[in-house]
Design an enzyme around this catalytic site. Structure first.
Site, short mmCIF file in Angstrom:
data_model
loop_
_atom_site.label_atom_id
_atom_site.label_comp_id
_atom_site.label_asym_id
_atom_site.label_seq_id
_atom_site.Cartn_x
_atom_site.Cartn_y
_atom_site.Cartn_z
N CYS A 172 0.89 -1.23 -0.09
CA CYS A 172 -0.08 -0.02 -0.01
C CYS A 172 0.94 1.37 0.06
O CYS A 172 0.56 2.26 -0.66
CB CYS A 172 -0.75 0.02 1.24
SG CYS A 172 -2.33 -1.37 1.16
N SER A 173 1.91 1.23 0.72
CA SER A 173 2.71 2.21 0.81
C SER A 173 4.10 2.27 0.12
O SER A 173 5.13 3.11 0.08
CB SER A 173 3.39 2.70 2.15
OG SER A 173 3.93 1.55 2.94
#
Length: 856
Positions: free
Chosen positions: A818-819
């Site tokens: 996600c990051s």
């Protein structure tokens, strides 16, 4: 007068473009007006005010002594002007006189040369028998005397408007093009006498030249100019320092964000409204061609609305430009251009922000500048040592390539002038653009294309949905299906099918996704992977796209096909095209093909990829480019291409020996089906005399075998991307925008990587790059997916120390897709780092550290 205000001028330009296009396609000489060269041009000597009269030796115009200038005449422009031995002779023009030359020019690393004929030289040295020669009009580097035309094209144009066309004849090729191809009411402007020999040099087409050679020349020119533009765009090469009025306390919003090349970061001010500025201290001698800011309308009231630019020395700054920025712009805006003198200080003042905002955000700053005079195309770039990747061009003399490139450059200049009038809008038909599409590769050199593409995409945007669809995906079932697809012919457990069904509207009032949101809305749905620990903030969504890509076009040639939409080409295992797929001729599920096209369009508009290993044959049909059997089908079935070529050239005895009565009017398709080429073809043997007709039928059938499926994909693509955008992009560019860059180099990864709580010199970082250097391209693709959820570039990577602490040396690396974050343990050696990274890349794709599966 603007083209839009004069329809006769516009139609004339379109007329000449169509004629030139036909000439390029047939490898014939282009119209003479495009290659026009005047027989005579008058120059005057422009003294260099920055040099003393006694110290201006080595000037472009030759050498100077007190009060007089000598012009050096050389036999050819290939000689070095600094060498006095190579100079044929010198001439001394009388003060205040004009120097007559021919219009033939030649530009190389020395500078801009012009040719003087025998008559023109003897005029300056009467009573002597002289031969033609070349003079260096202007050097690339700043400084030194130079020759300038006595009357500029702009001056002549104004005189013609004031005093009529008879006042001055046209001597610029652009003017001649308009005169020759535009319908005039009344008398036409006169054209200055031409240099017929120079024109024929430009029109010359080598006997073996083909349109493919022109395409190669365009690609070579594009690659070379692209690299030069990267250097020109480097702010560090243009400025000594950058000051700003203020910066926010957030360390990620500092002045360095202006030049880091990352549009996700920004400089943010922290001060009084209307008191924000960026001050550039320019390197000595730098001339600004373009000063560009990157802004983003999603910054709301931080978005600059009005910007002024001042320049000068010290505190004595003068206003140079005043620019109002479109409230909806996401991208680049030019705030200053075409400076003719050096400015030691340039100050960008943010006068006003949107909605009366107090502080401002600027996401990037670029400068295109030069310490050199822009003299045109450099002939020296066409030497054969630079053409290794372009074998079709290697046997051609550099001067012939140079002149051909000049002609193409002129053609592109005309095309850029009319391009906005040719490209269809979002809801219009193709109109007159059809002819230009046949030379689409030439568009790579267009300077107006990018802005038109951005505008077309922006005009077709819709607002983002009010809610994000939430999908529940069982990847365990999908993996079981992938291992043995025959157990589930409906493919309902594939990730592709689960996503497709999950996105169907639940009631008649719910709208389907249109995928035409602004580019920054980069997550199309939210994934909840059953029995996996993940909170989807983008990583799960990207994982689902990667899974769907792998199901549609598996990266391994050994695994069975999980879905029926594409089929492997006959070249599997071949050196060049082993992983290509084509749409399956047997599959008639056109709604899903259309959805695949929509996903491709969404990838093109956004930042995520749908990796489909399709040959150029498919991409060309999707973008409307013409396909060719000899150029495009070898990537699908090279054995068949070679067989048909041999059949066409074989004699009757060989034909009958090889085929006898067994060859009939049928052909196998990529999916294994056999197709009749004529009614009852399986019972009709092919005779030797009819073999060429048989070959034609086979080629037609194979080139069109997936036509229905491609038409459905194209229909989906056009629901998301305007036709105009597909017209302006080459098929290679569309492939790269949809699928990303398949080549993942260590250098590219380094450019995209940022470090947190780690220094770049840290030993664990050095081990990381040593490990990735030893990876194959497939390994690096797997590593990229492990960290970011994407298998192709570009994708940002953030490297943190591992969560367990520096004492952990044998643990596997962890990631958060996600990051796009990699948590890197402190391994004892590069070898251990390599082993752990490779294992994680291949075996830990479904493991994410966002949350524990027991927290559901």
């Amino acid at each position: 007068m603007a083209l839009g205000d004069n329809p006769h001028l516009l139609l004339g330009r379109i007329r000449i473009l169509n004629r030139c296009t036909e000439s390029f396609r047939r490898s014939e000489p282009v119209p003479e007006s495009l290659c026009y060269v005047p027989k005579e041009v008058c120059y005057k000597i422009c003294k260099d005010s920055s040099s003393s009269s006694s110290a201006s030796t080595g000037a472009a115009a030759g050498g100077s002594t007190v009060g007089k200038t000598l012009l050096a005449i050389f036999e050819s422009p290939h000689q070095v002007p600094q060498s006095k031995k190579l100079c044929k002779y010198t001439i001394e023009p009388k003060k205040g006189t004009c120097i007559r030359t021919t219009g033939e020019e030649y530009c190389n690393s020395q500078g801009l040369w012009v040719k003087m004929n025998k008559e023109q030289l003897e005029e300056l040295r009467p009573g002597q028998e002289l031969e033609e020669g070349w003079i260096l009009v202007c050097k690339h580097t700043e400084g030194g005397d130079r020759l300038v035309p006595v009357e500029s094209p702009e001056t002549i144009g104004r005189q013609q408007q004031l005093f009529g066309y008879d006042d001055k004849p046209c001597y610029r090729w652009e003017q001649v093009v308009d005169v020759e191809n535009t319908v005039y009411i009344g008398s036409k402007p006169k054209i200055a006498e031409c240099d017929s020999v120079a024109i024929q040099k430009l029109r010359y087409v080598p006997p073996t030249w083909t349109y493919e050679c022109d395409e190669d020349l365009v690609h070579y020119f594009y690659d070379h100019i692209g690299k030069e533009d990267e250097n020109l765009g480097s702010v560090k090469q243009c400025v000594t320092s950058i000051d700003v009025s203020s910066s926010s306390e957030d360390p990620s919003g500092g002045v360095n964000c202006l030049t880091d090349g990352d549009t996700e970061t920004y400089w943010e001010s922290d001060g009084m409204q209307g008191q924000h500025w960026i001050r550039l201290h320019m390197k000595r001698g730098t001339l600004v061609n373009k000063l560009i800011l990157t802004v983003d309308s999603t910054d709301d009231n931080y978005m600059p609305k009005r910007v002024t630019v001042y320049g000068g020395e010290g505190d004595n700054l003068k206003k140079l430009s005043d620019v109002t920025i479109d409230d909806n712009l996401i991208g680049e805006v030019c705030v200053l251009e075409d400076m003719t003198s050096h400015l030691p200080v340039i100050e960008i003042r943010i006068e006003e922000c949107r909605d009366e905002g107090i502080d401002v955000r600027i996401r990037g700053l670029k400068i295109k500048s030069s310490c050199e005079r822009d003299l045109g195309l450099n002939a020296d770039v066409f030497h054969s040592s630079n053409l290794v990747r372009y074998p079709r061009l290697q046997g051609t003399l550099p001067d012939i390539l140079y002149r051909r490139a000049l002609v193409i450059q002129r053609f592109i200049s005309l095309l850029d002038n009319v391009l906005p009038h040719l490209v269809p809008a979002w809801d219009y038909s193709l109109g007159t653009f059809n002819q230009i599409k046949s030379i689409k590769q030439f568009l790579l050199l267009s300077k107006r294309r990018s802005a038109l593409i951005i505008q077309c995409l922006k005009d077709s945007e819709t607002i983002k949905p009010n809610f994000m669809p939430r999908l529940y995906i069982n990847r365990r079932l999908a993996m079981e299906h992938r291992d043995n697809p025959s157990l589930d012919p409906s493919c309902k457990n594939a990730v592709f099918s689960q996503v497709y069904e999950g996105l169907k509207p639940s009631d008649k009032h719910e709208k389907t996704l249109d995928y035409r949101w602004p580019a920054r809305y980069d997550q199309w749905w939210e994934c909840k992977f059953i029995a996996e620990g993940i909170i989807d903030q983008g990583g799960g969504f990207r994982d689902s796209l990667a899974d769907m890509s792998e199901e549609l076009c598996p990266s391994s040639a050994e695994c069975p096909m999980p879905l029926p939409f594409f089929t492997r080409t006959s070249n599997q295992g071949d050196f060049e095209a082993r992983d290509y797929y084509v749409p399956n001729p047997s599959c008639k599920d056109f709604h899903k093909y259309e959805w695949i096209g929509q996903l491709m369009g969404a990838a093109l508009r956004g930042k995520d990829f749908l990796v489909l290993a399709l040959p150029g044959l498919v991409w060309k049909q999707l973008t409307g480019e013409a396909v060719s059997w000899s150029k495009d089908f070898p990537a699908v079935d090279s054995v068949l291409v070679n067989l048909l070529e041999a059949m066409e050239n074989m004699d009757k005895e060989t034909f009958e020996f090889r085929f006898g009565e067994e060859l009939v009017y049928t052909t196998p398709l990529t999916d294994g089906q056999t197709m009749d080429l004529i009614p009852g073809g399986s019972n009709v043997p092919v005779r030797y005399e009819d073999r060429k007709e048989f070959i034609r039928l086979v080629q037609k059938a194979r080139l069109e075998e997936s036509k229905q499926q491609i038409v459905a994909m194209q229909a989906g693509l056009l629901k998301v991307v305007p036709q105009a955008v597909l017209d302006l992009l080459t098929w290679q560019e569309v492939e790269k925008k949809v699928c990303g860059d398949p080549e993942i180099t260590v250098e590219a990864l380094k450019r995209l990587t940022r470090y947190e709580d780690l220094e770049q010199s840290d030993v664990r970082v050095q081990y990381l790059w040593e490990a990735l250097t030893n990876f194959t391209n497939e390994d690096r693709s797997r590593f990229l997916r492990f960290v970011t959820g994407r298998s192709r570039l570009p994708a940002p990577i953030y490297v943190f120390p591992d969560k367990q602490g520096s004492d952990t040396t044998d643990a596997l690396p962890q990631s958060s897709t996600c990051s796009s974050t990699l948590y890197l343990p402190n391994y004892p050696s590069a070898k251990v780092c390599e082993e752990k990274l490779r294992y994680a890349a291949y075996n830990c794709v479904a493991i994410d550290t966002d949350m524990s599966p027991w927290e559901e």
